[in-house]
Design a protein around this motif. Structure first.
Motif, PDB file in Angstrom:
ATOM      1  N   TYR A 170       5.585   8.056  15.115  1.00  0.00           N
ATOM      2  CA  TYR A 170       5.346   7.995  13.754  1.00  0.00           C
ATOM      3  C   TYR A 170       6.402   7.700  12.609  1.00  0.00           C
ATOM      4  O   TYR A 170       7.774   7.679  13.040  1.00  0.00           O
ATOM      5  CB  TYR A 170       5.015   9.813  13.545  1.00  0.00           C
ATOM      6  CG  TYR A 170       6.223  10.620  13.693  1.00  0.00           C
ATOM      7  CD1 TYR A 170       7.039  11.101  12.402  1.00  0.00           C
ATOM      8  CD2 TYR A 170       6.498  11.264  14.768  1.00  0.00           C
ATOM      9  CE1 TYR A 170       8.101  11.838  12.898  1.00  0.00           C
ATOM     10  CE2 TYR A 170       7.689  12.054  15.185  1.00  0.00           C
ATOM     11  CZ  TYR A 170       8.418  12.478  13.815  1.00  0.00           C
ATOM     12  OH  TYR A 170       9.456  13.139  14.179  1.00  0.00           O
ATOM     13  N   ALA A 171       5.955   7.296  11.711  1.00  0.00           N
ATOM     14  CA  ALA A 171       6.680   6.820  10.479  1.00  0.00           C
ATOM     15  C   ALA A 171       5.879   6.709   9.343  1.00  0.00           C
ATOM     16  O   ALA A 171       4.529   6.611   9.446  1.00  0.00           O
ATOM     17  CB  ALA A 171       7.540   5.616  10.732  1.00  0.00           C
ATOM     18  N   ALA A 172       6.315   6.251   8.076  1.00  0.00           N
ATOM     19  CA  ALA A 172       5.460   6.099   6.901  1.00  0.00           C
ATOM     20  C   ALA A 172       4.544   4.870   7.189  1.00  0.00           C
ATOM     21  O   ALA A 172       3.535   4.988   6.497  1.00  0.00           O
ATOM     22  CB  ALA A 172       6.561   5.759   5.814  1.00  0.00           C
ATOM     23  N   ARG A 179      -1.561   7.503  10.506  1.00  0.00           N
ATOM     24  CA  ARG A 179      -1.880   6.868   9.270  1.00  0.00           C
ATOM     25  C   ARG A 179      -3.065   7.518   8.668  1.00  0.00           C
ATOM     26  O   ARG A 179      -2.942   7.746   7.457  1.00  0.00           O
ATOM     27  CB  ARG A 179      -1.805   5.302   9.402  1.00  0.00           C
ATOM     28  CG  ARG A 179      -2.248   4.779   8.131  1.00  0.00           C
ATOM     29  CD  ARG A 179      -2.271   3.279   8.287  1.00  0.00           C
ATOM     30  NE  ARG A 179      -2.330   2.456   6.897  1.00  0.00           N
ATOM     31  CZ  ARG A 179      -1.626   2.377   6.122  1.00  0.00           C
ATOM     32  NH1 ARG A 179      -0.347   2.669   6.252  1.00  0.00           N
ATOM     33  NH2 ARG A 179      -1.836   1.647   4.925  1.00  0.00           N
ATOM     34  N   LEU A 182      -1.698  10.889   7.119  1.00  0.00           N
ATOM     35  CA  LEU A 182      -1.077  10.491   5.891  1.00  0.00           C
ATOM     36  C   LEU A 182      -1.777  10.140   4.858  1.00  0.00           C
ATOM     37  O   LEU A 182      -1.819  10.754   3.654  1.00  0.00           O
ATOM     38  CB  LEU A 182      -0.125   9.407   6.194  1.00  0.00           C
ATOM     39  CG  LEU A 182       1.088   9.626   7.073  1.00  0.00           C
ATOM     40  CD1 LEU A 182       1.788   8.315   7.177  1.00  0.00           C
ATOM     41  CD2 LEU A 182       2.150  10.631   6.507  1.00  0.00           C
ATOM     42  N   SER A 204       9.765  10.002  16.491  1.00  0.00           N
ATOM     43  CA  SER A 204       9.720   9.318  15.208  1.00  0.00           C
ATOM     44  C   SER A 204      10.202   7.882  15.551  1.00  0.00           C
ATOM     45  O   SER A 204      10.932   7.542  16.555  1.00  0.00           O
ATOM     46  CB  SER A 204      10.848   9.772  14.238  1.00  0.00           C
ATOM     47  OG  SER A 204      12.061   9.638  14.774  1.00  0.00           O
ATOM     48  N   GLU A 303      11.982  13.902   9.594  1.00  0.00           N
ATOM     49  CA  GLU A 303      11.316  12.750   9.902  1.00  0.00           C
ATOM     50  C   GLU A 303       9.899  12.798   9.433  1.00  0.00           C
ATOM     51  O   GLU A 303       9.365  11.564   8.861  1.00  0.00           O
ATOM     52  CB  GLU A 303      11.436  12.148  11.448  1.00  0.00           C
ATOM     53  CG  GLU A 303      13.049  11.604  11.667  1.00  0.00           C
ATOM     54  CD  GLU A 303      13.224  10.352  11.052  1.00  0.00           C
ATOM     55  OE1 GLU A 303      12.925   9.162  11.705  1.00  0.00           O
ATOM     56  OE2 GLU A 303      13.840  10.252  10.017  1.00  0.00           O
ATOM     57  N   LYS A 306       9.941  12.766   5.700  1.00  0.00           N
ATOM     58  CA  LYS A 306      10.255  11.512   5.002  1.00  0.00           C
ATOM     59  C   LYS A 306       9.058  10.572   5.302  1.00  0.00           C
ATOM     60  O   LYS A 306       8.638   9.638   4.382  1.00  0.00           O
ATOM     61  CB  LYS A 306      11.453  11.197   5.735  1.00  0.00           C
ATOM     62  CG  LYS A 306      12.061   9.550   5.298  1.00  0.00           C
ATOM     63  CD  LYS A 306      13.278   9.126   6.108  1.00  0.00           C
ATOM     64  CE  LYS A 306      13.812   7.869   5.567  1.00  0.00           C
ATOM     65  NZ  LYS A 306      13.014   6.499   5.699  1.00  0.00           N
ATOM     66  N   SER A 307       8.387  10.519   6.291  1.00  0.00           N
ATOM     67  CA  SER A 307       7.177   9.759   6.541  1.00  0.00           C
ATOM     68  C   SER A 307       6.142   9.837   5.515  1.00  0.00           C
ATOM     69  O   SER A 307       5.696   8.927   5.002  1.00  0.00           O
ATOM     70  CB  SER A 307       6.563  10.054   7.880  1.00  0.00           C
ATOM     71  OG  SER A 307       7.245   9.866   8.910  1.00  0.00           O
ATOM     72  N   PHE A 311       5.525   7.008   2.418  1.00  0.00           N
ATOM     73  CA  PHE A 311       4.193   6.420   2.783  1.00  0.00           C
ATOM     74  C   PHE A 311       3.512   6.008   1.269  1.00  0.00           C
ATOM     75  O   PHE A 311       3.598   6.658   0.286  1.00  0.00           O
ATOM     76  CB  PHE A 311       3.129   7.655   3.371  1.00  0.00           C
ATOM     77  CG  PHE A 311       1.720   7.035   3.134  1.00  0.00           C
ATOM     78  CD1 PHE A 311       1.339   6.029   4.268  1.00  0.00           C
ATOM     79  CD2 PHE A 311       0.790   7.601   2.364  1.00  0.00           C
ATOM     80  CE1 PHE A 311       0.079   5.700   4.411  1.00  0.00           C
ATOM     81  CE2 PHE A 311      -0.557   7.176   2.737  1.00  0.00           C
ATOM     82  CZ  PHE A 311      -1.163   5.891   3.444  1.00  0.00           C
TER      83      PHE A 311
END
Length: 312
Positions: A170-172, A179, A182, A204, A303, A306-307, A311
């Motif tokens: 996962y991440a932005a 996704r 998000l 992450s 994390e 932050k994601s 986003f």
């Protein structure tokens, strides 16, 4: 140390190349098309089934990190197992053989935790857990693992093998179901998941790229298989709460019976999605810590926050 990263234009590949470069390694990135922005590492545009291109790409390389593969296929290609095998298994084996011919010292194959299935019960998955690939993608990765292991894991040849099985990353800018979460959080839509009591292991993007770097450089990584995660598991409500926090929004979760949602999802052909959201999938990645002395450098909850914050 000189490292070739295949599939370098992808979600993981871009971040990995930047992390390796900032760690002082020489990075050569294999891509199929010209990158949108200039990179501070060497980029080579070409296909992995082109032997002339591979000869150039592998020249002087110490470690290959193989990310390239066929995944997330939809429509008429969604269940094309032959196409999956041709890329994720057969092309991987040809790449490894060419790497060995070019005196590469280590081949890091980024596989998938899907090799171990899609859901766990009370016992977490570790490296000794039996394989249980359900989806075509996971099956193609597993067959690549088998063939690579037969040639390189137990051999005392010049090139050793490291296999990494990451869970959801996962991440932005993550693709797939993360996704979708998000987007739902960003829109502030009330979500019927407050009653979900599952536990999921994830990793992450920043933690994964750091772990892959360690697998490429640590002397004790050769000949090993690793399952890896952030080391902290979350329920779906906890994940959503962190994402809402990242968007500076109050969590909008309400109760709806999970059994009813599951039944409705199966009737609508979305049973797999429901399992991914509400089922449990727990990983024991203690081996990564004991063998490689690796500790995730980034807090998973931070994390997640932050994601959502990053986003767009």
């Amino acid at each position: 140390m000189k490292v070739l990263v295949t599939g370098a234009s992808g979600f993981i590949g871009q971040a990995l190349c930047e992390h390796l470069q900032s760690s002082g390694l020489f990075v050569r990135a294999q891509m199929r098309r010209q990158p949108a922005a200039a990179a501070n590492y060497e980029c080579l545009i070409g296909e992995l089934d082109d032997l002339a291109f591979l000869s150039t790409a592998l020249a002087g390389i110490d470690v290959v990190i193989h990310l390239a593969g066929r995944a997330h296929q939809f429509g008429k290609d969604a269940s094309n197992l032959d196409a999956m095998m041709a890329v994720n298994r057969d092309l991987t084996l040809r790449l490894a053989a060419e790497a060995e011919k070019n005196q590469v010292k280590r081949f890091v194959f980024v596989s998938s935790i899907g090799v171990n299935g899609v859901e766990t019960n009370a016992v977490p998955i570790d490296e000794s857990s039996p394989p249980n690939p359900i989806k075509d993608y996971a099956l193609s990765k597993y067959e690549a693992e088998i063939a690579l292991s037969a040639r390189y894991i137990d051999q005392s040849g010049p090139m050793d093998l490291v296999i990494v099985r990451p869970p959801l990353v996962y991440a932005a800018n993550a693709p797939g179901n993360f996704r979708k979460l998000l987007k739902l959080v960003d829109k502030g839509i009330p979500l019927p998941f407050s009653g979900v009591s599952n536990q999921r292991s994830m990793i992450s993007l920043n933690n994964l790229t750091d772990f892959i770097r360690v697998c490429a450089t640590h002397p004790d990584a050769g000949g090993e298989v690793f399952v890896v995660s952030d080391g902290q598991d979350f329920s779906l409500p906890e994940i959503l709460q962190a994402l809402f926090e990242g968007k500076s929004k109050a969590p909008r979760l309400f109760y709806f019976p999970v059994a009813i949602m599951s039944t409705a999802a199966r009737l609508l052909g979305k049973g797999a999605l429901m399992t991914q959201l509400c089922g449990s999938f727990i990983i024991n990645s203690e081996k990564a810590r004991t063998v490689l002395n690796w500790v995730p450098p980034f807090s998973p909850r931070d994390e997640l926050v932050k994601s959502a914050r990053d986003f767009k």
